[in-house]
Design an enzyme around this catalytic site. Structure first.
Site, PDB file in Angstrom:
ATOM      1  CG  HIS A   1      -2.651  -6.857  10.190  1.00 22.79           C
ATOM      2  ND1 HIS A   1      -1.468  -6.414   9.669  1.00 22.79           N
ATOM      3  CD2 HIS A   1      -3.379  -5.744  10.505  1.00 22.79           C
ATOM      4  CE1 HIS A   1      -1.476  -5.091   9.646  1.00 22.79           C
ATOM      5  NE2 HIS A   1      -2.626  -4.664  10.155  1.00 22.79           N
TER       6      HIS A   1
ATOM      7  CD  GLU B   1      -1.212   0.276   3.687  1.00 26.41           C
ATOM      8  OE1 GLU B   1      -1.724   1.406   3.703  1.00 26.41           O
ATOM      9  OE2 GLU B   1      -1.428  -0.600   4.550  1.00 26.41           O
TER      10      GLU B   1
ATOM     11  CB  CYS C   1      -2.414  -4.322   6.396  1.00 25.15           C
ATOM     12  SG  CYS C   1      -2.034  -2.740   7.133  1.00 25.15           S
TER      13      CYS C   1
HETATM   14  C1  COA Z   1      -4.345   2.687  18.069  1.00 23.01           C
HETATM   15  C2  COA Z   1      -4.606   4.158  18.318  1.00 23.01           C
HETATM   16  C3  COA Z   1      -6.082   4.469  18.009  1.00 23.01           C
HETATM   17  C4  COA Z   1      -4.316   4.491  19.784  1.00 23.01           C
HETATM   18  O1  COA Z   1      -4.308   5.898  19.979  1.00 23.01           O
HETATM   19  P1  COA Z   1      -4.941   6.642  21.263  1.00 23.01           P
HETATM   20  O2  COA Z   1      -6.404   6.776  21.082  1.00 23.01           O
HETATM   21  O3  COA Z   1      -4.164   7.885  21.526  1.00 23.01           O
HETATM   22  O4  COA Z   1      -4.621   5.628  22.403  1.00 23.01           O
HETATM   23  P2  COA Z   1      -5.450   5.339  23.730  1.00 23.01           P
HETATM   24  O5  COA Z   1      -5.614   6.578  24.530  1.00 23.01           O
HETATM   25  O6  COA Z   1      -6.671   4.555  23.419  1.00 23.01           O
HETATM   26  O7  COA Z   1      -4.361   4.420  24.447  1.00 23.01           O
HETATM   27  C5  COA Z   1      -4.049   3.183  23.914  1.00 23.01           C
HETATM   28  C6  COA Z   1      -4.134   2.144  25.011  1.00 23.01           C
HETATM   29  O8  COA Z   1      -3.099   2.409  25.939  1.00 23.01           O
HETATM   30  C7  COA Z   1      -3.633   2.524  27.252  1.00 23.01           C
HETATM   31  N1  COA Z   1      -2.806   3.485  27.958  1.00 23.01           N
HETATM   32  C8  COA Z   1      -2.765   4.825  27.811  1.00 23.01           C
HETATM   33  N2  COA Z   1      -1.826   5.348  28.626  1.00 23.01           N
HETATM   34  C9  COA Z   1      -1.258   4.327  29.290  1.00 23.01           C
HETATM   35  C10 COA Z   1      -0.231   4.221  30.257  1.00 23.01           C
HETATM   36  N3  COA Z   1       0.418   5.297  30.697  1.00 23.01           N
HETATM   37  N4  COA Z   1       0.101   3.007  30.722  1.00 23.01           N
HETATM   38  C11 COA Z   1      -0.534   1.893  30.269  1.00 23.01           C
HETATM   39  N5  COA Z   1      -1.532   1.928  29.351  1.00 23.01           N
HETATM   40  C12 COA Z   1      -1.889   3.131  28.863  1.00 23.01           C
HETATM   41  C13 COA Z   1      -5.053   3.002  27.049  1.00 23.01           C
HETATM   42  O9  COA Z   1      -5.852   2.698  28.163  1.00 23.01           O
HETATM   43  C14 COA Z   1      -5.434   2.215  25.819  1.00 23.01           C
HETATM   44  O10 COA Z   1      -5.758   0.903  26.192  1.00 23.01           O
HETATM   45  P3  COA Z   1      -7.052   0.184  25.552  1.00 23.01           P
HETATM   46  O11 COA Z   1      -6.791   0.108  24.068  1.00 23.01           O
HETATM   47  O12 COA Z   1      -7.048  -1.140  26.209  1.00 23.01           O
HETATM   48  O13 COA Z   1      -8.224   1.031  25.867  1.00 23.01           O
HETATM   49  C15 COA Z   1      -3.692   5.035  17.407  1.00 23.01           C
HETATM   50  O14 COA Z   1      -2.367   4.755  17.703  1.00 23.01           O
HETATM   51  C16 COA Z   1      -3.946   4.797  15.934  1.00 23.01           C
HETATM   52  O15 COA Z   1      -4.853   5.378  15.348  1.00 23.01           O
HETATM   53  N6  COA Z   1      -3.108   3.934  15.253  1.00 23.01           N
HETATM   54  C17 COA Z   1      -3.208   3.662  13.832  1.00 23.01           C
HETATM   55  C18 COA Z   1      -4.416   2.823  13.449  1.00 23.01           C
HETATM   56  C19 COA Z   1      -4.359   1.427  13.986  1.00 23.01           C
HETATM   57  O16 COA Z   1      -3.313   0.915  14.270  1.00 23.01           O
HETATM   58  N7  COA Z   1      -5.543   0.798  14.068  1.00 23.01           N
HETATM   59  C20 COA Z   1      -5.663  -0.582  14.513  1.00 23.01           C
HETATM   60  C21 COA Z   1      -6.569  -1.430  13.691  1.00 23.01           C
HETATM   61  S1  COA Z   1      -6.068  -1.561  12.002  1.00 23.01           S
END
Ligand code: COA
Length: 512
Positions: A260, A94, A128
């Site tokens: 994945h 991609e 992906c």
């Molecule tokens: C994945 C993604 C949405 C996370 O971003 P975010 O919203 O800022 O992250 P969150 O605030 O939800 O934190 C992620 C996790 O870490 C946890 N967390 C946050 N701070 C933490 C800390 N200090 N210690 C431990 N855990 C922590 C949160 O509770 C959350 O856990 P959960 O998923 O079990 O709820 C973001 O990185 C993203 O968009 N990535 C690209 C897309 C992707 O990978 N998608 C996946 C499917 S294809």
């Protein structure tokens, strides 16, 4: 040449699957604990919350063409394959740098000396999932009337980069190459694939001038889990019909579950979700045994549980043992390199194999889940050959896989500021022509193809960093002798490279 396995009009060739597998990841990474501090997020967010330790990244020396050139040549060299013996070459990616010319055609440069131009296949794209679509195309070709008795080769490669913000830490980069044909040590199970495809905007790349995707992170997680449920349902039913699944739980019948991996924590949750699926479909769950304490969840609906903390925590706990033994070993590369996009699930397969001995893995079954946003997803499985004899295809494959942990260790750590500078440089110079790459060549693993320049007609030129030894194409071994050997390609030291990068960013800012 696999032609001896061809059975003319008497049925399919035998044991079609993955004969050889090679993984490439960048030689440099950023540490996720250091990145947490650099980004100013709470300590543990990336490392515990997302389960990531390191993230591989590429300088402006590498693009999708160079990644694929590197991994294909390494596979060919390691397995001593003749370029003439390949009749189909498929690329899943991609990482689009040209809207017309395929990566496959760039790879044809490697075939020039052999004179072999009779090679079907081009590129396949859907987030992906492209690598899996490419693999399915290759398998289907070998099992079709079009097959001419030669190998197929499948390449999956991507550079996963995000704009600054919460998704940036889920980047990564890498490529895999797989040789496909009959008599394989990893035989793809027939008649069991389960697929789910749907129109959704969870992650997509509408901005043609940017490497970065547009992401709805939370929606992408929900889509991933929904696709997992749907694929698992089809796969399970078919696996039952084929005698692969015994009883109500596939988790008990297969030996490994590889996913994945956008980030490792989502994979752990996914394995827990398979247990939830099994539980909800079981007409008489064993509340005294494996489902003890889960009685209260019998009436939940899958579609209401994507972000249900109570369901998630309970099933994570109930599946912990299975996760540790059947899924966690497949997360090594994901944890250490990050999301490689199309190669991710195959990096998972390689990680699982690298964690096992030959006798541990022989005769085992691995279930794989491939997901690409947008969306396209499949669950399928493969059976590992029983043949552990010296020189067998399985022994050769496992010997190559066993080097992966050492190769990961041989990479170099970079400061988060260096990573941020590199992202900025890539951002500013993406699609720039003419352009001469400035990143360090010295830092690349021996045998890595790299971009030298893009001319004023956007034609890209590449060179290969020489191998240190003609016979040794193992990066871990090569890295031991690297320091004492004179470089043959223009060496650029880390310091010089850093200065060049900063100067280039300044110049590009003036130009743009
Ligand atoms: C994945 C993604 C949405 C996370 O971003 P975010 O919203 O800022 O992250 P969150 O605030 O939800 O934190 C992620 C996790 O870490 C946890 N967390 C946050 N701070 C933490 C800390 N200090 N210690 C431990 N855990 C922590 C949160 O509770 C959350 O856990 P959960 O998923 O079990 O709820 C973001 O990185 C993203 O968009 N990535 C690209 C897309 C992707 O990978 N998608 C996946 C499917 S294809």
């Amino acid at each position: 040449m696999p032609s001896s396995g061809k059975v003319e009009s008497q049925g399919w060739p035998k044991d079609v699957g993955i004969i050889a597998l090679e993984v490439y990841f960048p030689s440099q990474y950023v540490d996720q604990t250091e990145l947490e501090q650099f980004d100013g997020v709470s300590s543990g967010k990336y490392t515990v919350g997302l389960g990531q330790s390191k993230m591989g990244f590429c300088s402006d020396r590498e693009d999708i063409n160079s990644l694929c050139l590197t991994v294909v040549q390494r596979l060919v060299e390691k397995y001593n394959i003749s370029y003439s013996d390949i009749g189909r070459l498929e690329v899943g990616t991609e990482t689009i740098i040209d809207k017309s010319k395929s990566v496959k055609t760039v790879l044809m440069q490697l075939f020039e000396d052999s004179g072999n131009t009779n090679i079907e296949g081009i590129d396949t794209t859907n987030a992906c999932y492209g690598g899996t679509a490419a693999l399915f195309n290759a398998l289907n070709w070998v099992e079709s009337s079009s097959w001419d008795g030669r190998y197929a080769m499948v390449v999956a490669g991507d550079i996963a980069v995000y704009a600054t913000g919460n998704a940036r830490c889920t980047g990564g980069a890498g490529a895999v190459a797989m040789l496909v044909g009959p008599g394989a040590p990893l035989v793809l199970d027939r008649g069991v694939r389960g697929t789910h495809m749907q129109h959704v905007y969870d992650f997509y790349k509408p901005e043609m001038a940017s490497e970065y995707p547009t992401v709805d992170g939370k929606l992408s997680i929900q889509c991933y889990l929904h696709a997992l449920d749907k694929c698992y349902e089809v796969y399970s039913n078919r696996a039952q019909a084929e005698g692969i699944k015994a009883g109500h739980s596939l988790l008990d019948s297969a030996d490994a579950f590889v996913f994945h991996s956008p980030y490792c924590r989502l994979v752990q949750k996914s394995l827990a979700r398979l247990l939830l699926n099994d539980f909800l479909r079981d007409p008489s769950p064993d509340f005294e045994g494996k489902y003890a304490g889960l009685e209260g969840f019998k009436e939940v609906k899958l579609e209401n549980t994507y972000f249900d903390r109570s369901v998630e925590t309970s099933f994570l706990k109930a599946s912990k043992e299975i996760y540790e033994s059947k899924t966690k070993p497949g997360l090594l590369i994901s944890n250490q390199v990050g999301n490689m996009y199309t190669p991710s699930v195959y990096g998972g397969l390689a990680s699982f194999l690298s964690s096992r001995t030959l006798s541990d893995v022989a005769g085992k079954r691995v279930v794989l889940f491939s997901y690409g946003s947008g969306l396209a997803a499949s669950m399928f499985s493969l059976s590992v050959s029983e043949d552990q004899s010296p020189g067998s295809p399985l022994e050769k494959l496992m010997s190559n896989m066993s080097k992966i942990p050492e190769r990961l260790e041989s990479r170099q750590k970079r400061e988060p500021s260096v990573f941020a500078d590199m992202m900025k440089l890539r951002e500013d110079t993406h699609h720039l022509a003419p352009y001469s790459s400035v990143g360090s060549v010295e830092d690349l693993f021996p045998g890595t193809w790299f971009l030298t320049e893009v001319d004023n007609m956007h034609r890209r030129k590449y060179e290969r960093k020489p191998l240190m030894s003609a016979t040794d194409v193992n990066m871990a071994d090569i890295s031991q002798i690297k320091k004492t050997t004179v470089q043959q390609s223009q060496p650029v030291s880390v310091e010089n490279s850093k200065n060049l990068i900063q100067a280039t960013i300044r110049t590009q800012h003036r130009k743009l």
